[in-house]
Enzyme design. Structure first.
Site, PDB file in Angstrom:
ATOM      1  N   HIS A 247      -5.851  -0.308 -15.946  1.00 25.10           N
ATOM      2  CA  HIS A 247      -6.481   0.597 -14.970  1.00 25.10           C
ATOM      3  C   HIS A 247      -7.567   1.453 -15.635  1.00 25.10           C
ATOM      4  O   HIS A 247      -7.364   2.651 -15.288  1.00 25.10           O
ATOM      5  CB  HIS A 247      -5.352   1.415 -13.937  1.00 25.10           C
ATOM      6  CG  HIS A 247      -6.105   1.716 -12.747  1.00 25.10           C
ATOM      7  ND1 HIS A 247      -5.284   1.158 -11.467  1.00 25.10           N
ATOM      8  CD2 HIS A 247      -6.956   2.332 -12.273  1.00 25.10           C
ATOM      9  CE1 HIS A 247      -6.091   1.936 -10.579  1.00 25.10           C
ATOM     10  NE2 HIS A 247      -7.044   2.316 -10.962  1.00 25.10           N
TER      11      HIS A 247
ATOM     12  N   TYR B 216     -11.178  -0.263   0.749  1.00 27.60           N
ATOM     13  CA  TYR B 216     -11.670   0.948   1.195  1.00 27.60           C
ATOM     14  C   TYR B 216     -12.586   0.875   2.591  1.00 27.60           C
ATOM     15  O   TYR B 216     -12.592   1.473   3.509  1.00 27.60           O
ATOM     16  CB  TYR B 216     -11.946   1.626   0.150  1.00 27.60           C
ATOM     17  CG  TYR B 216     -11.029   2.150  -0.611  1.00 27.60           C
ATOM     18  CD1 TYR B 216     -10.224   3.333  -0.488  1.00 27.60           C
ATOM     19  CD2 TYR B 216     -10.815   1.298  -1.777  1.00 27.60           C
ATOM     20  CE1 TYR B 216      -9.206   3.633  -1.358  1.00 27.60           C
ATOM     21  CE2 TYR B 216      -9.683   1.820  -2.806  1.00 27.60           C
ATOM     22  CZ  TYR B 216      -8.769   2.875  -2.766  1.00 27.60           C
ATOM     23  OH  TYR B 216      -7.709   3.221  -3.406  1.00 27.60           O
TER      24      TYR B 216
ATOM     25  N   GLU C 270      -4.329  -1.376  -2.627  1.00 24.51           N
ATOM     26  CA  GLU C 270      -4.785  -0.052  -2.685  1.00 24.51           C
ATOM     27  C   GLU C 270      -5.587   0.244  -1.117  1.00 24.51           C
ATOM     28  O   GLU C 270      -6.338  -0.759  -0.768  1.00 24.51           O
ATOM     29  CB  GLU C 270      -5.821   0.501  -3.618  1.00 24.51           C
ATOM     30  CG  GLU C 270      -5.316   0.605  -4.998  1.00 24.51           C
ATOM     31  CD  GLU C 270      -6.465   1.252  -5.760  1.00 24.51           C
ATOM     32  OE1 GLU C 270      -7.408   1.871  -5.252  1.00 24.51           O
ATOM     33  OE2 GLU C 270      -6.284   0.938  -7.081  1.00 24.51           O
TER      34      GLU C 270
HETATM   35  C1  FCB Z   1     -10.296   2.505  -6.576  1.00 25.73           C
HETATM   36  C2  FCB Z   1      -9.609   2.926  -7.850  1.00 25.73           C
HETATM   37  C3  FCB Z   1      -8.419   3.858  -7.734  1.00 25.73           C
HETATM   38  C4  FCB Z   1      -9.236   5.106  -7.014  1.00 25.73           C
HETATM   39  C5  FCB Z   1      -9.523   4.698  -5.672  1.00 25.73           C
HETATM   40  C6  FCB Z   1      -9.825   5.761  -4.703  1.00 25.73           C
HETATM   41  O1  FCB Z   1     -11.358   1.933  -6.931  1.00 25.73           O
HETATM   42  O2  FCB Z   1      -8.697   1.840  -8.365  1.00 25.73           O
HETATM   43  O3  FCB Z   1      -8.154   4.360  -9.134  1.00 25.73           O
HETATM   44  O4  FCB Z   1      -9.834   5.913  -7.828  1.00 25.73           O
HETATM   45  O5  FCB Z   1     -10.538   3.839  -5.948  1.00 25.73           O
END
Ligand code: FCB
Length: 781
Positions: free
Chosen positions: A111, A293, A357
């Protein structure tokens, strides 16, 4: 399965990453990573020491999975060779603690925290790094493999390769398209080699986590129904290949898309792609982690230069859509998640998917009775509904992990972002479960969403509480005079008690909507012209696509202020975008007292007055000063513009703080706004402060004046004295030597401003946006 229930074995969890939460960067033998010097995470959430507490929090939430990453430099301080057993001990204990709490560990191996030693040997653009990554994967598996079943090799290789090597915004901060493509290929190769090694060592499941953002035109996001033009379709496809095809196709089909190869060939050549690489990369995987996101919104735009992060993206505009945004400025479009999961399931039918995520940054307020982050709750809820729709349509989605368990270090943005379910006070390390955590706990317990949508109070709720009709509420809320004083009082009380925020639907009930926005400009001086132009460009295109008209108003005299306020008070516009004058601006205060939604460019003196968009002036000035310090400059002066300007004040503060941290004293000479005043200030500075070896100026105009003055004194720049400016108004082309300066993200600010106003028009609570400024090193220092 009822509409709001999820499959029986659905996995609910949370995500973090090592560098963002652990802290303890200098402890127990960890080696440096590329991020340490780029954006120091300091103690972060002190997860390294507090992991038992954090696991307890997760147990409390009832999560079934925790995705964390292993820090490569903690395990192999030099990146290769010598193993640091203390580093492995930490993860060993963490895994045991998780298993004791009934939580399944999902381990990410990379990461973004590459060991600095490997960067010094060439980093990801160097092929050997891929092999070192596989060795490292093996070392971690040897220690944790008996208890960890699921392994994710890389996190978001696109971001690591292109934001880190092409745009230079993330570590290692390179700006080379060729490096970025080469790095991406070597990450893919590293993935393949590691996946093979893990599998051979008996890993139960191997996968990868990619940032996947559906690429859409503004019309596709808003569902305008317009047919996609050929040019727009081409733009969408090109960006899709750069972001997704580049990774999905080699990993899942053992090939690079043709279109992409053309771009890579043109930028980096293809020498780094060797025979046999693609077979290695295409290891079978058990799980594709989806980090989602926001959609990526583009349209064809002849003449637009390529975006640095997307080499090969000439003639494409990265744009915005009229939707609400998070504090990060990211558009909130849950339906794009349904689209994405549907598409992945269609294109790669056998693939198991998991949301590794998803989450949102909103400015949280800690109150006496908790953190009431209603925005985050609705963000997650809406995305879970979108996910469920995809599942109902046949997508194989095994689980959902919220980013993030904790508020934590957000890379280049540092600690100003808050993505956590759990609030962290970085001074005391105290944790508070936000409302979103408590809500998520209920979701997990229930195995799904409640049947009633958790909503903000609506017009109906207010009407019921006030015992009046919906129309009356609507009239009161929209400031119509034809309501009795008694009814108005009842409605206002109910609005206050319920915390009701009028939304677009409520607004559309009234006839007084004008669909017009006032764009108020102070007559542009020499400064800020690029910014004014960008604001006019983006604000107009975004608002027009949202069906609004723009009224341009100039705020150059007291009389014009009075006229503008009157215009707004008379309800002739739905909202106001204000580009304030250089001077302390009474207009902002007067407009803030009206009911109209207002957004401001530039931080006002009273920051709670109206939401604004600005750059991080203090951090930019600190970066410039630290750059000078790193070069061994010790006698640094500052030529400082008028300090009644908030931006100048912040630049001065950033500069002073950086010097103070280095144990040095500031030497500041006041100047006006123009170059001539800087010439005089420089002379004073040299006279009062004695021998200086660098001057930082609070703007590029002033820096140009400093250069002139210094030349007149017969000093050589930068040999005798370095000069750094602020603002990047294309100064490189008109100073000699070319000016080192702090770049202000002009288009970014303009876009953020337009989005912020749209959020306000939708009645969403909004927070100000502060964008990072970045240092551009040229010849003057
Ligand atoms: C993603 C990343 C994570 C965090 C989120 C907001 O791109 O993987 O580490 O920063 O965004």
């Amino acid at each position: 399965m009822s509409r709001t229930r999820f499959p029986e074995d659905f996995v609910w969890g949370t995500s973090t990453s090592a560098y963002q939460v652990e802290g303890a960067n200098g402890e127990d033998g960890r080696g440096p990573s590329i991020w340490d010097s780029f954006s120091d995470s300091g103690a972060a959430c002190d997860h390294y020491h507090r992991y038992p507490d954090d696991v307890r929090l997760m147990k409390d939430l009832g999560v079934g999975a925790y995705r964390f990453s292993v820090s490569w430099p903690r395990v192999l301080p030099e990146g290769a060779g010598r193993v640091n057993p203390a580093g492995l001990d930490f993860y060993d204990k963490l895994v045991d603690e998780l298993l004791d709490a009934g939580i399944k560990p999902y381990v990410t191996l990379y990461h973004w925290d590459l060991p600095q030693a490997l960067e010094e040997r060439g980093g990801w653009p160097e092929r050997d790094t891929a092999y070192r990554f596989a060795d490292y994967a093996q070392v971690v598996h040897d220690r944790l493999g008996d208890r960890v079943g699921t392994w994710l090799t890389l996190n978001e290789p696109w971001v690591a390769a292109f934001i880190g090597h092409a745009a230079g915004i993330h570590a290692p901060g390179r700006k080379s398209a060729a490096d970025a493509f080469t790095a991406a290929h070597h990450m893919l190769l590293g993935h393949g080699l590691a996946a093979r090694a893990l599998r051979a060592a008996g890993a139960a499941e191997v996968g990868v986590a990619l940032n996947l953002a559906p690429v859409l035109t503004p019309g596709q996001v808003t569902g305008s129904g317009k047919r996609l033009s050929e040019e727009d379709a081409e733009a969408v496809d090109r960006i899709d290949q750069l972001m997704h095809g580049q990774f999905l196709e080699p990993m899942l089909r053992g090939r690079y898309p043709e279109r992409l190869l053309e771009i890579v060939d043109r930028t980096a050549g293809l020498g780094h792609v060797r025979d046999g690489d693609l077979e290695i990369i295409a290891q079978p995987i058990d799980l594709l982690g989806v980090n989602y996101y926001a959609p990526c919104v583009v349209q064809a735009q002849p003449g637009e230069p390529a975006d640095l992060a997307y080499p090969g993206s000439e003639n494409i505009l990265f744009t915005t859509v009229p939707t609400a945004v998070t504090a990060m400025g990211w558009a909130i479009v849950p339906s794009a998640l349904t689209l994405l999961l549907g598409r992945l399931s269609r294109d790669y039918p056998d693939l198991n998917l998991m949301i590794t995520e998803n989450g949102a940054d909103f400015a949280d307020t800690v109150t006496g009775d908790g953190v009431h982050d209603a925005d985050r709750v609705s963000f997650i809820e809406e995305h879970l509904r979108a996910l469920l729709t995809a599942v109902e349509q046949g997508a194989k989605v095994r689980g959902y992990l919220v980013w993030s368990l904790l508020d934590c270090h957000e890379w280049a943005d540092g600690y100003q972002r808050r993505f956590g379910l759990v609030h962290v006070d970085f001074g005391t390390q105290r944790r508070i479960m936000k409302d979103s955590a408590l809500w998520y706990r209920d979701v997990i317990k229930r195995g799904g969403l409640g049947d009633d949508r958790l909503r903000r109070p609506t017009l109906e709720t207010v009407a019921a509480r006030a015992r009046v009709s919906r129309a009356t509420v609507s009239r009161v809320v929209n400031g119509e005079p034809s309501v009795s004083a008694d009814a108005r009082a009842k409605v206002l009380l109910a609005v206050k008690e319920l915390g009701y925020v009028p939304n677009a639907a409520a607004r559309s009930l009234v006839t007084r909507r004008t669909d017009t926005i006032a764009l108020v400009l102070s007559v542009p001086g020499q400064r800020g012209d690029a910014l004014t132009a960008a604001v006019v460009h983006y604000v107009t295109s975004v608002l027009e696509s949202a069906g609004k008209r723009i009224t341009l108003m100039l705020s150059d005299t007291a009389e014009s202020h009075r006229r503008i306020v009157q215009h707004v008070e008379a309800g002739l516009v739905d909202g106001v975008i204000l580009l304030p004058a250089d001077d302390t601006d009474p207009l902002t205060e007067r407009l803030a007292r009206t009911d109209a939604p207002i957004v401001l460019l530039g931080k006002p003196a009273i920051t709670s007055l109206v939401p604004y968009v600005d750059v991080d002036n203090a951090a930019g000035a600190a970066a410039a000063t630290e750059h000078l310090l790193r070069q061994g400059r010790r006698h640094i002066g500052m030529v400082c513009g008028p300090t009644h300007l908030v931006a100048v004040q912040d630049r001065l503060t950033g500069h002073r703080d950086a010097l103070q941290r280095a144990g040095l004293r500031p030497h500041v000479a006041p100047a006006g706004l123009d170059g001539e005043s800087a010439v005089a200030a420089t002379a004073r500075l040299m006279h009062d402060a004695g021998r200086l070896d660098a001057i930082f100026a609070s703007s590029d105009e002033l820096a140009a004046g400093v250069l002139r003055a210094v030349e007149g004194m017969g000093l050589r720049v930068p040999a005798d004295l370095a000069v750094v400016g602020f603002g990047d108004v294309a100064a490189a082309s008109w100073t000699s030597p070319a000016l080192t300066t702090v770049r202000v993200p002009v288009a970014g600010q303009a876009k953020a401003l337009a989005r912020l106003l749209l959020s306000r028009l939708e009645g969403r609570p909004t927070t100000s946006v502060v964008l990072p400024a970045s240092l551009v090193v040229r010849d003057s220092g």
